[in-house]
Write an enzyme that holds these catalytic residues in place. Structure first.
Site, PDB file in Angstrom:
ATOM      1  N   GLU A   1      -4.124   9.470  18.627  1.00  0.00           N
ATOM      2  CA  GLU A   1      -4.781  10.771  18.675  1.00  0.00           C
ATOM      3  C   GLU A   1      -5.859  10.891  17.594  1.00  0.00           C
ATOM      4  OE1 GLU A   1      -1.397  10.677  21.023  1.00  0.00           O
ATOM      5  OE2 GLU A   1      -1.489  10.254  18.872  1.00  0.00           O
TER       6      GLU A   1
ATOM      7  N   GLN B   1       0.848  -1.196   0.000  1.00  0.00           N
ATOM      8  CA  GLN B   1       0.000   0.000   0.000  1.00  0.00           C
ATOM      9  C   GLN B   1       0.878   1.238   0.000  1.00  0.00           C
ATOM     10  OE1 GLN B   1      -2.109   1.438   3.657  1.00  0.00           O
ATOM     11  NE2 GLN B   1      -3.909   0.686   2.580  1.00  0.00           N
TER      12      GLN B   1
ATOM     13  N   SER C   1       0.810   6.625   2.592  1.00  0.00           N
ATOM     14  CA  SER C   1       1.445   7.616   3.459  1.00  0.00           C
ATOM     15  C   SER C   1       2.629   8.295   2.781  1.00  0.00           C
ATOM     16  CB  SER C   1       1.924   6.956   4.756  1.00  0.00           C
ATOM     17  OG  SER C   1       0.829   6.485   5.509  1.00  0.00           O
TER      18      SER C   1
ATOM     19  N   GLU D   1     -19.183  -7.101   5.739  1.00  0.00           N
ATOM     20  CA  GLU D   1     -17.818  -7.068   6.250  1.00  0.00           C
ATOM     21  C   GLU D   1     -17.449  -8.378   6.923  1.00  0.00           C
ATOM     22  OE1 GLU D   1     -17.347  -3.674   8.679  1.00  0.00           O
ATOM     23  OE2 GLU D   1     -17.324  -2.279   7.014  1.00  0.00           O
TER      24      GLU D   1
ATOM     25  N   SER E   1       5.160  -1.235   4.032  1.00  0.00           N
ATOM     26  CA  SER E   1       5.648  -2.576   4.344  1.00  0.00           C
ATOM     27  C   SER E   1       5.522  -3.468   3.115  1.00  0.00           C
ATOM     28  CB  SER E   1       4.867  -3.175   5.519  1.00  0.00           C
ATOM     29  OG  SER E   1       3.491  -3.238   5.223  1.00  0.00           O
TER      30      SER E   1
END
Length: 733
Positions: A709, A471, A474, A589, A506
């Site tokens: 957070e 993926q 980021s 799901e 990863s």
């Protein structure tokens, strides 16, 4: 939300809530608070007529024939309403007497004509036996909740090196009523002076059982109060404005409210499990029921105590006034907490029971139709079991077993029950389908948004394990804030030219293909300018560089894209659909139930404790018990989510809460493991996955997949309805 999960439990909750809204008004509560002496509340007779006092008692004893779980649902709702009066003490007394086989007073307790109270601390009460075996008791008890109104006292006394429980009418004891910290349900001290206790009134009950039953019902009431505290605090945070915006928009307040919700759900899950395990005959091993009660005693009341303190903080000045009910919640929970006994003591009990081998079995009871499903699944899997290696994996994939929740022909279109049956049968047959890892996210996206050619090219090979995915989302400047990514994709003949940098990827060195988000429209709003590409990881212009992590290993990578060409047919859906695709989930799901230990990573601490029993002092036992409680509550949250799916309900708050608590639990486990190993953990000579490696590696858990957070923001905004963080003001040129 409610302690119970079935439709009947929700109906019971709604009935009690309607009753409370009508009869337990703020005026009723305040009159009880300000009264010079406690009186039966005006709704007492109506409560009794509803059959709620005897809900958990057998019909032949004047009860309704239900159980402890149904009683817990009622206690939770009455706690939420801050009901004054002796409902909790009376039903607890009835539960203890019923389990002791003492039927004399049950009918009166069930119809409300007899008020009961249970003392949980012997104080100086001591039982002596004469030569003829007759028992007498002398001394003074600790405070007894509900003692002002009690007609009947169930009390403990020291009896040599054990505790003996007995029951006496009010006429046989002296009481000293005190004002009490809880102003709406007041306690007394009970004194006996060489008082004779008839043999029939000495209870034949395990000395721990009354405490366990108290833990169950105290946990249920605390859960209701915690739920009320969260609801009121969130509502206030939504409307109260400071500095020109609602206070719930400030992360400090939002995160506090989110953690309050997490604690309330944790309290509810533990109370629920303790109630269902505490049913007479519900479990074969009494230690299992006692463990569930100890987890509730160590977790639920303490969680509610923290939640009520936080509620006052969120409410600010108004929460510190006498007129607001927040201090009444705090007073009641603190009374429950101190009466039940130190939280540390309950944690040590959890630790000792677990070290002695007690475990809570967290299985799912499937409906009858599951057996018909099972027969067909078992027959299909038998042919797979006859194969080996690659042939077996392909067979499982081609028959829908890699991802059974997906629609046919890629999966089996399995509902929640079928998914659980398949998981059980695959496990029983010793089969292991392909673990797609990132592919498990890619496949449903291509099914939902890809075209026919993309589905034909990628789905079957991914399900068979022929294609490994990574993926590429980021970026150095766009981690949790994914919408701000800057990797550019510019249109060219036959495709797109992509330039930019990705990080924390990863498996990038092993993957055949990657899913990539890139910005295709710089003029569009952040979320609308992204597109979703399938990237060949051997494409020219890709530079994959390993990133060395704090463990010393390099599982992650940073990737530089220098004018990488991606053909048009590797764009999924339309330009600008990237954000929608990145958030894709199918309605069907995946449903799963972990077959690992409900204690999770906490098992590692049990191994250390078993190897060093001489080191397990009270401090370590308290720490261990708290960690085991967190592990158990995390497993319970997961179980509740699964049970909701099996019964066709919408998901509750448990899934979001479980991730938050689970991450912090794992980090605490490995930090504690290093603490217990001391300097032996500092040699640097350990193996991969030892405590030191796990301690270092666990630091990524609160970062990867959305930081803690961000998770708190999501809980506050999506579950509590608090305002989103304001968008930054664009800089002027």
């Amino acid at each position: 939300m409610t302690i119970g999960l079935t439709e009947e439990h929700r109906d019971l909750r709604d009935t009690v809530r309607t009753f409370a809204n009508r009869h337990i008004t703020q005026d009723v509560v305040r009159k009880a608070v300000s009264a010079e002496q406690e009186m039966l509340p005006p709704f007492w007779q109506t409560l009794a007529e509803q059959g709620l006092l005897g809900l958990h008692l057998p019909e032949n004893a004047g009860g309704a024939g239900y159980g402890l779980l149904e009683l817990a649902v009622v206690v939770e709702e009455l706690g939420r309403a801050m009901a004054p009066g002796p409902f909790l003490p009376t039903t607890l007394a009835a539960a203890v007497l019923h389990r002791a086989g003492h039927r004399t007073h049950l009918a009166g307790l069930a119809d409300g004509t007899t008020i009961g109270a249970v003392g949980l601390g012997a104080g100086s009460l001591t039982l002596s036996r004469g030569d003829d075996g007759a028992a007498t008791v002398s001394g003074e008890s600790e405070l007894v909740i509900g003692g002002h109104l009690a007609d009947l006292f169930v009390l403990p006394a020291r009896d040599g090196d054990r505790t003996t429980w007995f029951v006496l009418p009010r006429a046989s004891v002296d009481t000293t009523d005190v004002a009490g910290h809880d102003l709406a349900r007041r306690p007394s001290r009970v004194r006996l002076r060489n008082t004779a206790v008839p043999a029939t009134d000495v209870l034949a009950v395990d000395q721990q059982l009354p405490l366990d039953l108290a833990a169950v019902l105290f946990a249920a009431e605390a859960s209701g109060i915690a739920d009320r505290a969260v609801a009121v605090s969130a509502e206030y945070a939504r409307v109260r404005e400071q500095f020109g915006r609602p206070i719930g928009q400030f992360q400090g307040v939002k995160h506090r409210c989110a953690r309050m919700l997490a604690l309330a759900e944790q309290a509810r899950a533990c109370a629920w499990d303790a109630a269902r395990a505490g049913e007479s005959g519900a479990v074969q091993d009494p230690a299992e029921a006692s463990l569930a009660a100890a987890v509730a005693g160590a977790t639920s009341v303490e969680a509610a105590f923290t939640t009520t303190k936080d509620a006052i903080q969120v409410l600010g000045g108004i929460g510190f006034t006498w007129e607001h009910d927040a201090h009444l919640w705090l007073r009641r929970v603190q009374t429950l907490r101190l009466t039940l006994g130190p939280t540390a003591r309950w944690r040590r009990r959890v630790a000792r029971l677990t070290l002695d081998g007690a475990r809570r079995d967290l299985g799912v009871e499937l409906p009858p139709e599951a057996e018909e499903i099972r027969a067909g699944i078992r027959a299909e899997l038998s042919s797979a079991a006859a194969l080996e290696g690659r042939e077996r994996l392909v067979h499982l994939a081609d028959h829908g077993y890699t991802a059974p929740h997906l629609p046919a022909p890629w999966g089996k279109g399995a509902d929640a029950v079928t998914q659980l049956v398949i998981a059980e049968e695959i496990r029983a047959a010793g089969l292991t389908p392909v673990d797609m890892i990132i592919g498990g996210w890619v496949v449903p996206t291509i099914i939902a948004h890809g075209n026919a050619a993309q589905r034909e090219r990628f789905l079957a090979p991914t399900l068979r394990g022929d294609i490994v995915w990574c993926q590429l989302f980021s970026e150095p400047g766009a981690g949790s804030d994914l919408a701000s990514l800057s990797t550019r994709a510019e249109k060219t003949d036959g495709g797109w030219r992509i330039t930019g940098q990705k990080v924390w990827t990863s498996m990038a060195r092993d993957a055949h293909w990657g899913i990539l988000l890139a910005r295709t429209d710089v003029a569009a709003p952040q979320h609308k300018g992204l597109s979703y590409f399938l990237l060949d990881m051997t494409a020219p212009g890709l530079d994959i560089r390993p990133l060395r992590q704090i463990t010393g290993e390099s599982e992650f990578n940073e990737i530089f894209l220098d004018d990488v060409f991606v053909p048009d047919d590797m764009l999924v859906a339309q330009p600008g659909d990237g954000w929608k695709l990145a958030r894709t989930t199918l309605a069907n799901e995946r449903v799963a139930l972990s077959h690992d230990s409900s204690l999770g990573s906490g098992e590692a601490l049990l191994d250390i404790a078993a190897a060093t029993p001489h080191e397990m002092d009270d401090e370590r036992l308290t720490t261990l018990g708290g960690i085991l409680c967190d592990a158990q509550s995390g497993a319970l949250l997961g179980l509740r989510t699964t049970l909701r799916s099996v019964s066709g309900q919408q998901p509750g708050a448990e899934a979001s809460i479980a991730k938050l608590l689970g991450v912090e639990h794992q980090q605490q486990v490995w930090e504690t493991a290093m603490d217990w190993q001391g300097s032996a953990a500092l040699t640097g000579e350990g193996r991969r996955h030892d405590a030191t490696w796990m301690f270092l590696n666990s630091r990524c858990l609160s970062i990867a997949g959305g930081t803690t957070e961000v998770q708190l923001n999501i809980i506050g905004e999506r579950l509590l309805g608090l305002d989103r963080d304001p968008r930054p003001t664009p800089k002027r040129a």
